[in-house]
Each structure stands twice: as structure tokens, then as C-alpha cells.
Design a protein around this motif. Structure first.
Motif, PDB file in Angstrom:
ATOM      1  N   VAL A 171       0.863  -1.186   0.000  1.00 15.00           N
ATOM      2  CA  VAL A 171       0.000   0.000   0.000  1.00 15.00           C
ATOM      3  C   VAL A 171       0.894   1.229   0.000  1.00 15.00           C
ATOM      4  O   VAL A 171       2.088   1.131   0.247  1.00 15.00           O
ATOM      5  CB  VAL A 171      -0.924   0.042   1.243  1.00 15.00           C
ATOM      6  N   GLY A 172       0.266   2.388  -0.268  1.00 12.51           N
ATOM      7  CA  GLY A 172       1.025   3.637  -0.240  1.00 12.51           C
ATOM      8  C   GLY A 172       1.356   4.001   1.189  1.00 12.51           C
ATOM      9  O   GLY A 172       0.530   3.850   2.084  1.00 12.51           O
ATOM     10  N   LYS A 173       2.580   4.446   1.407  1.00  7.24           N
ATOM     11  CA  LYS A 173       2.971   4.802   2.776  1.00  7.24           C
ATOM     12  C   LYS A 173       3.760   6.098   2.769  1.00  7.24           C
ATOM     13  O   LYS A 173       4.473   6.399   1.811  1.00  7.24           O
ATOM     14  CB  LYS A 173       3.836   3.699   3.387  1.00  7.24           C
ATOM     15  N   TYR A 174       3.581   6.830   3.850  1.00  8.03           N
ATOM     16  CA  TYR A 174       4.430   7.997   4.081  1.00  8.03           C
ATOM     17  C   TYR A 174       5.715   7.535   4.740  1.00  8.03           C
ATOM     18  O   TYR A 174       5.687   6.673   5.617  1.00  8.03           O
ATOM     19  CB  TYR A 174       3.760   8.959   5.054  1.00  8.03           C
ATOM     20  N   MET A 175       6.821   8.140   4.360  1.00 10.05           N
ATOM     21  CA  MET A 175       8.089   7.844   5.012  1.00 10.05           C
ATOM     22  C   MET A 175       8.685   9.189   5.373  1.00 10.05           C
ATOM     23  O   MET A 175       8.890  10.026   4.502  1.00 10.05           O
ATOM     24  CB  MET A 175       8.975   7.092   4.019  1.00 10.05           C
ATOM     25  N   TYR A 176       8.904   9.418   6.666  1.00  7.92           N
ATOM     26  CA  TYR A 176       9.403  10.717   7.095  1.00  7.92           C
ATOM     27  C   TYR A 176      10.805  10.563   7.638  1.00  7.92           C
ATOM     28  O   TYR A 176      11.057   9.759   8.536  1.00  7.92           O
ATOM     29  CB  TYR A 176       8.472  11.306   8.167  1.00  7.92           C
ATOM     30  N   SER A 177      11.721  11.334   7.080  1.00  7.62           N
ATOM     31  CA  SER A 177      13.121  11.164   7.473  1.00  7.62           C
ATOM     32  C   SER A 177      13.607  12.339   8.309  1.00  7.62           C
ATOM     33  O   SER A 177      13.414  13.493   7.924  1.00  7.62           O
ATOM     34  CB  SER A 177      13.946  11.012   6.190  1.00  7.62           C
ATOM     35  N   THR A 178      14.199  12.049   9.466  1.00  3.26           N
ATOM     36  CA  THR A 178      14.755  13.103  10.335  1.00  3.26           C
ATOM     37  C   THR A 178      16.161  12.679  10.780  1.00  3.26           C
ATOM     38  O   THR A 178      16.342  11.531  11.221  1.00  3.26           O
ATOM     39  CB  THR A 178      13.912  13.257  11.622  1.00  3.26           C
ATOM     40  N   PRO A 179      17.177  13.548  10.707  1.00  2.27           N
ATOM     41  CA  PRO A 179      18.501  13.167  11.206  1.00  2.27           C
ATOM     42  C   PRO A 179      18.427  12.961  12.709  1.00  2.27           C
ATOM     43  O   PRO A 179      17.774  13.716  13.405  1.00  2.27           O
ATOM     44  CB  PRO A 179      19.378  14.380  10.875  1.00  2.27           C
TER      45      PRO A 179
END
Ligand code: C2E
Ligand code: CA
Ligand code: CA
Length: 743
Positions: free
Chosen positions: A251-259
Motif C-alpha cells: 500500500v502507499g505509505k508515508y516515510m518521514y526522514s529526520t537526522p
């Protein structure tokens, strides 16, 4: 028809435009709503992500800090005994989330709390710590217990020299557990990856990438569509920016990247798009439902209003278009039918108006029910006569209109006669001898594009003319008719102005004794002499003046003029003769005129025997009571009364007895008929009756010697007519009087 179609096309396009506007507005609104909600969603994701970062940072940094403190304390011991250090570590390890702790000298041979001796001299974390800095390692394979670990290390310093390294291993699984707690109701999960995408901590969540070694590889493998997301993620991991991508893993997913701020590690929070957007989707769905319900309600109301309007319109149309009495077309319907007929073929179309002569009488004599039956019969006849594309309609009372077609004009006249005959076939049960008399006005349509009103007024003009003539069935409109009416209108407009302008003068027509041919009197006749010398016939303007009532003023004027003339003649010593003045029937409405006439007479000082009054016979039938009353008053004053135009009205000879008149003026039509046997008989009969009643007789309109001789022969007293003299101006009449004097 065309107009109706245009109307409904307009209505439909109006509804379509409204619908399109509503849909566009709805789409636009939901897009805004969706964008707003997406922003909200992303902000939530961002917030969750930064919380996760804090949790991880706190966990790891605390551990590193603890390790540094421990290293400090070890460094502060005077004589460092490796065995003792390890023992101490063994005693305190339970306070920390570490798997194993250990200590080693600069040689890298370490003793651990689980009583092992391992060579860590090759490990990077050892080297970094040896370099004087605390360190967190990449995930490593646990050399002792297996599984994955992260190692923390801190240098043990003595007098600014690194004399050993204290280290601890941390089970990656514990970090995983910490991270999974903060996920979105179990739907989200978190990874920690290095800047090259390789895994630091993966997730136990079943929907996460399984056996992930590198996030890019897993993304690539899971769905082809992810290439763009990979690109974007690479950008974030390379630059250290925070941001999100949408990728697909089933399914479509959000992926949020933070250092993370630890090594080159990044916290990657993942949550299915549907989960995150479910609330916003819910709101949007509800909005759609509300809008759909509202639209449906509005639609139902609109449809209801539309039907209601149609129903009312139909009802109105029935009221307006269906004649209650005949069940046929009203005039309004007829008019609309005619207007919608585009092919009125001028020169081949006749507009006809019709009514029944004296229809009022039918109602009055036989009752309204009978009158209605008559009208229904007329309607039946008319509609039966209408062919294809021909129309009929009923206006007020007995007024009907027709639109007929023809090849030759006489056809229409034949049809009108035929209609008349059929209408006349109707018999009123209680009076079978009563015959209906339809009267028609025919207008042959002259030009294209004439409106119903103008066709109607032409037909009505002819109709009115027909009604003025006795026994006339129809009249055909001509332009002369119109001109005459216009002329009449102009005359009646000008008449009052002419009076003020002294354009009226009095002429005198002498009357002679039949026996002696001596002047016996005169009749005063008014003349309208226009400034240009043109004479307007009283036959033209008197009826107009009677219509407007102006005739009363005119009569008074003539009476006064005659009084003044008589006075002059008497003063001149001429032998006066009685002069009769015409009295219009309009005076019957205003008996006050008697007083005015009296005072004019008194003022002039002329003896009343020289003034006579003529009143027409027909006036008596209109208002008999008033007529008799006025005659009585005039008689009392001493006036001689002449009955004018005897024989033109409807009086029977017997009626003469009841009317107190002094002189009877035989009308010209009577005189003209003297040579036919029946006419002669009638005159003789009238004469006898008059003589019996002591009424003197004057014959009017005597033009020939034969007429004169005949009238004289049967005992006529006075003669008036062109045979003796025409009406003449005052000066000329004066000469007639002078001649009388000299005889
Ligand atoms: P009337 O009262 O019957 O007047 C007689 C008309 O017959 C006059 O027409 C006269 O000129 C005409 N006449 C007289 N002898 C002959 C003849 O031998 N042959 C022919 N063909 N005609 C003759 P006039 O003057 O044109 O007047 C027409 C009508 O106008 C009068 O008919 C009368 O009804 C009315 N009238 C005239 N003057 C007055 C007036 O002062 N007051 C009122 N109320 N009506 C007037
Ligand atoms: Ca007269
Ligand atoms: Ca007359």
C-alpha cells in the motif's frame, strides 16, 4: 411552440450551468480541504517523528553519558586493576539496559561482565575510544551471544592519557522495542538507517521490510514505482534535510526522514497513507455525503417547484383558455392560436367579428338560461364551420371572433350567409317565431405581420357599421370606413373650438301655407361655416354633438339667435312669423333647460307665439315619461310643439292620441312615397287621424309640384321643402318677410 421550446431549453441549460458550478465548487472545496488536511497529516507525522528522535536520542545519549561517567570514575582510581574494574561493572550493570559491559587496556584484550575475554583491538569503537572520544558503533554481530548489537565505548583517562576503554553492548532488539511503542496505533513503525541507507535498526512490524539490510534496496524490491521516492529519500539522507516521501509496499505509505544527531543516522518513520489520511478522508467523505444530500434535497425541491408551477400554469390556462359557457376557446386562446400561426396568408385570410343583434333582448325576454343555450348553439355552428387551421373564440357576452381562409373573397361572404342561416335555425322553445340576427364585420387581412389587435379593430369597425344599418348581415372593412371614422373623430374634437370661434350660424327654411302659398313660418337650421368658407353638413356634426352632449349648448345658441333675430324683425316693423327651433333628445335628460329657454325668451321680449319647438318622434320611445312631462311644461309656458320626422320612428297612429302635440311634421320619406298606392293610403290615413285630433300637419321635404299638389289636395296645412325654398341665411329670409308685408 417555438417560444415554449426556447423557454425549456433555457431552463435546462440554466439547471446544467448551476449543476456544473456546484460540482466545480465542490471539487475545488474538497481539494482545498484535502490539501489542508494533508498538511495537518504531515505536521502530525513530523511531530511524531521528532518525538521519536527525542526518545532515541535520550535513550542512547543517556547510555553514552553513563558510560563516560563510569570511565571517569575508573580513571580516578589510583591503581587500576582490570579484575576489580570488571567486578565493579558486574555490580552495576543491572542499572543499565546493556547486554554486556567490559573493560580493556590499550591492548584491546577485554574482560567482560559475562566473564569472557575477547580481543576487540580491531573494533572501530575501541579505536575511536582509544583516540579519546566516546563512540557508538554501527550494528555489529554479537561475537558472544549472537544477534545484533550496538556497542558504546568511552575512553578511561589518566592525566590526559587514554589508559583503557570501557564499553557496553546494547541489544538492537531493545531499541526496536522502544521505537515500536511510539508508532501510530500499531500501524506505523520506525527504522534507523545510516546515510547510505544501510539498516541500523529495523522494525518488527509485519508490514515493514523484512530482513532489510539497506532501505533503498528494500524499497526498490518492494515496488517499481518507488524509484522517485528513493531519489527523494537519498536527497534527504545526503543533505540531512527533514522531509517525507510516499512509497509503495503493497500500500502507499508515508516515510518521514529526520537526522537523529547520532553518527550519520536517520530516523525513518513510516505510516500507511490510508491510516494517516483516514480522518481527512472521513471528513471529505462526510462533506461529499452532506453535499450530495443537500443537492438531492435541492433537486427534489426544484423538481417539486417545477411541477407545482406547471400545474398552476395549466390551471391558469384552463381558466384563461376554456370558456365556461361553451366549453370552447376563450378570446385569449383564440388570440394566442392566431398569434402562433406563422403562415397567415395575407390576401387569403379573413378576420371576422360577430355578435347577435339585440341579444340583450333574448336574456330579458326568455331568461339567461335560454340566452346561454343560444350562445352554445352559435359556438357549435361556428366551430363546425371552421376547417383546418381556422379558429374561433368567444369574447364577452355574444361577441365571437373567427379566422378563416379563402380562395376568392365571395367565398367568405357565402360562408357568412351560411353561418347566419344555421344560427337562425335555432328555435327558442317559448317563442319559435323569434329569429336571431347575427351581424358580422369582415376584415380581409391586408399585410403580413399584422397583430391580432389591429385585425380585430378593423373587423370591429366594419361590424359596428353593420350594426348601425337595419337588417344588415355583414360589412366588409374598407379604408374609407377608417377615414370616415377618423374624420368624425376630428370633427368632434373641433366642434367646441368652432363654437367659441362663432363658426355656427343660423339658416332659415321658410314654410308656406298649402292653400294660399303665403309664408307661414320657418324652421331654424344650424350651419357650421368654417373660416375657409367650407360648410359642414348638420347631418355630419349633429349626431357627433348628440353623442357628446354638446348639442344642448348648440340648441340653446340657435334658440337665442332666433329670439334676437325675431326681436330685430319686430322692431324693424316686419310682420313676424313663428319660427320653429329643433330640440335635441338629449334635453330629455336635463329638464332645467326649460327655465333657461324661458329666460332667453323673456330677455328678448319676443312673444312666445313666434317661437316653436321641434322634437323628433323617436325621442319619445326612449324616455316616454320624461318626454311627456317636458312637453306638458312647455305647453304650459305657451310653446307650440311640433313632432319632427313623423313616420321614421315606430309610433303607431293610435299612439298619437296619447301625445299632446300641436303640429305633426310628415317626414320626407313619407312624402316621397306618395305616388305608390300603399304610401298614399297611409298618408291619407295619417291625415285623417291628425285632423280628428286637431293636429295641424306640415309636410317636409317637398320637392316637386306633384308632391305639393297631392299634399294640398289631401288637406296638408303647411309645406316645407326645396319646392318653395331651401334653408337660407338671415338676410335672405328677411326678404321673404318683406315680400309677405308687401302682399
Ligand atoms: P330636420 O330637422 O328634419 O331638418 C330638415 C332637414 O331637411 C334640413 O336638413 C333641410 O335642409 C332638409 N330639407 C328641407 N327641405 C328639403 C327638400 O325638399 N329636400 C331635401 N332633400 N331636404 C330638404 P339639414 O339642415 O341638413 O339638417 C339636417 C338635420 O340636422 C335636421 O333635420 C335636424 O335633425 C338636424 N339639425 C339641424 N339644425 C339643428 C339644430 O339647430 N338643432 C338640432 N338639435 N338639430 C338640428
Ligand atoms: Ca326639424
Ligand atoms: Ca324633419
Amino acid at each position: 411552440m417555438i417560444r415554449k421550446n426556447k423557454k425549456s431549453v433555457f431552463k435546462i441549460s440554466y439547471i446544467i450551468v448551476l449543476l456544473v458550478i456546484s460540482i466545480v465548487t465542490l471539487v475545488w472545496y474538497s481539494k482545498i480541504l484535502k490539501d489542508e488536511l494533508s498538511n495537518l497529516v504531515r505536521n502530525t507525522l513530523k511531530e511524531v517523528s521528532s518525538q521519536n528522535v527525542l526518545v532515541v536520542q535520550k535513550e542512547i545519549e543517556n547510555d553514552v553519558q553513563s558510560l563516560e561517567e563510569i570511565a571517569d570514575r575508573i580513571g580516578n582510581v589510583k591503581e587500576i586493576n582490570e579484575e576489580e574494574v570488571v567486578n565493579t561493572l558486574k555490580q552495576i550493570i543491572y542499572r543499565y539496559p546493556f547486554k554486556v559491559m567490559g573493560y580493556c587496556g590499550t591492548d584491546g584484550i577485554a574482560h567482560t561482565t559475562d566473564e569472557r575475554t575477547v580481543d576487540i583491538s580491531e573494533r572501530e569503537y575501541f579505536r575511536t575510544a582509544l583516540g579519546g572520544e566516546a563512540c557508538i558503533s554501527k550494528p555489529l554481530e554479537d561475537l558472544v551471544g549472537g544477534g545484533e548489537i550496538i556497542a558504546f565505548s568511552a575512553p578511561v583517562m589518566k592525566e590526559d592519557m587514554v589508559i583503557g576503554v570501557v564499553f557496553a553492548t546494547y541489544d538492537v532488539t531493545s531499541l526496536r522495542e522502544i521505537l515500536s511503542v511510539t508508532s501510530f496505533e500499531g500501524e506505523g513503525y520506525t527504522y534507523i538507517v545510516q546515510s547510505d541507507g544501510s539498516k541500523v535498526v529495523d522494525s518488527v512490524n509485519p508490514t515493514s521490510f523484512q530482513n532489510m539490510t539497506n532501505i533503498y534496496t528494500s524499497m526498490k524490491e518492494s515496488d517499481r514505482r518507488n524509484s522517485k521516492a528513493i531519489e527523494r529519500l537519498k536527497h534527504y539522507l545526503d543533505t540531512g534535510e527533514t522531509g517525507y516521501v510516499i512509497f509503495y509496499n503493497k500500500v502507499g505509505k508515508y516515510m518521514y526522514s529526520t537526522p537523529l544527531g547520532i553518527n550519520d543516522w536517520y530516523l525513518i518513520d513510516v505510516v500507511p497513507v490510508d491510516f494517516l489520511e483516514s480522518t481527512s478522508n472521513d471528513i471529505i467523505r462526510r462533506t461529499y455525503i452532506v453535499c450530495a444530500v443537500l443537492t438531492a434535497v435541492c433537486g427534489v425541491i426544484a423538481v417539486w417547484l417545477y411541477w407545482e408551477e406547471r400545474r398552476k400554469k395549466k390551471q391558469m390556462q384552463t381558466l384563461l383558455y376554456v370558456d365556461d359557457l361553451t366549453g370552447g376557446n376563450t378570446f385569449a386562446k383564440f388570440k394566442e392560436d392566431v398569434e402562433q400561426r406563422l403562415n397567415i396568408n395575407y390576401g387569403r385570410t379573413a378576420f371576422i367579428t360577430m355578435d347577435l343583434d339585440e341579444f340583450k333582448l333574448v336574456n330579458e325576454l326568455f331568461g339567461y338560461e335560454e340566452g346561454n343555450r343560444v350562445l352554445r348553439h352559435v359556438w357549435k355552428v361556428l366551430t363546425e364551420h371552421c376547417g383546418d387551421g381556422e379558429y374561433a373564440g368567444r369574447g364577452v357576452a355574444d361577441r365571437f371572433s373567427l379566422l378563416l381562409y379563402f380562395e376568392k373573397r365571395p367565398d367568405i361572404e357565402k360562408r357568412v350567409i351560411k353561418i347566419t342561416e344555421e344560427i337562425q335555425r335555432f328555435a327558442i322553445p317559448s317563442a319559435s317565431e323569434y329569429i336571431l340576427h347575427p351581424v358580422f364585420g369582415i376584415y380581409y387581412v391586408e399585410s403580413n405581420g399584422e397583430d391580432v389587435e389591429s385585425m380585430m379593430s378593423c373587423a370591429s369597425l366594419a361590424h359596428n357599421q353593420a350594426k348601425q344599418e337595419r337588417d344588415c348581415i355583414y360589412k366588409i372593412y374598407t379604408n374609407i370606413m377608417k377615414d370616415r371614422i377618423l374624420e368624425k373623430k376630428q370633427l368632434s374634437d373641433q366642434i367646441e373650438h368652432a363654437y367659441k370661434n362663432h363658426e355656427f350660424v343660423v339658416y332659415y327654411q321658410p314654410k308656406y301655407e298649402a292653400e294660399t302659398r303665403r309664408l307661414a313660418g320657418a324652421e331654424a337650421l344650424v350651419r357650421w361655416k368654417r373660416p375657409d368658407g367650407q360648410m359642414v353638413s348638420p347631418g355630419l356634426f349633429i349626431p357627433l354633438a348628440e353623442e357628446s352632449g354638446f348639442v344642448c349648448k348648440l340648441d340653446k345658441y340657435v334658440f337665442n339667435e332666433v329670439c334676437l333675430a325675431q326681436k330685430r324683425w319686430i322692431d324693424m316693423g316686419l310682420r313676424a312669423v313663428p319660427i320653429s327651433v329643433n330640440l335635441s333628445r338629449r334635453h330629455l335628460d336635463t329638464p332645467e333647460f326649460i327655465g333657461e329657454y324661458k329666460s332667453m325668451l323673456d330677455q328678448s321680449g319676443v312673444p312666445i307665439k313666434y317661437m316653436q319647438l321641434e322634437i323628433t318622434e323617436s325621442a319619445m320611445f326612449e324616455k316616454k315619461a320624461e318626454f311627456l312631462e317636458i312637453i306638458e311644461s312647455l305647453h304650459k309656458m305657451g310653446f307650440v310643439i311640433l313632432m319632427d320626422d313623423f313616420g321614421t320612428g315606430y309610433s303607431s297612429l293610435m299612439m298619437l292620441k296619447s301625445i299632446p302635440i300641436d303640429v305633426m311634421k310628415l317626414d320626407k320619406t313619407f312624402v316621397d312615397d306618395f305616388d305608390d298606392e300603399r304610401g298614399e293610403q297611409i298618408i291619407r290615413c295619417v291625415m285623417r287621424m291628425a285632423q280628428d285630433l286637431c293636429i295641424s300637419i306640415t309636410a317636409e321635404g317637398v320637392e316637386t309640384e306633384e308632391q305639393y299638389k297631392f299634399l294640398k289636395g289631401i288637406g296638408c296645412d303647411t309645406i316645407q321643402g326645396y319646392y318653395f325654398a331651401r334653408p337660407m341665411p338671415e338676410e335672405e329670409f328677411e326678404k321673404c318677410m318683406e315680400k309677405l308685408d308687401s302682399d
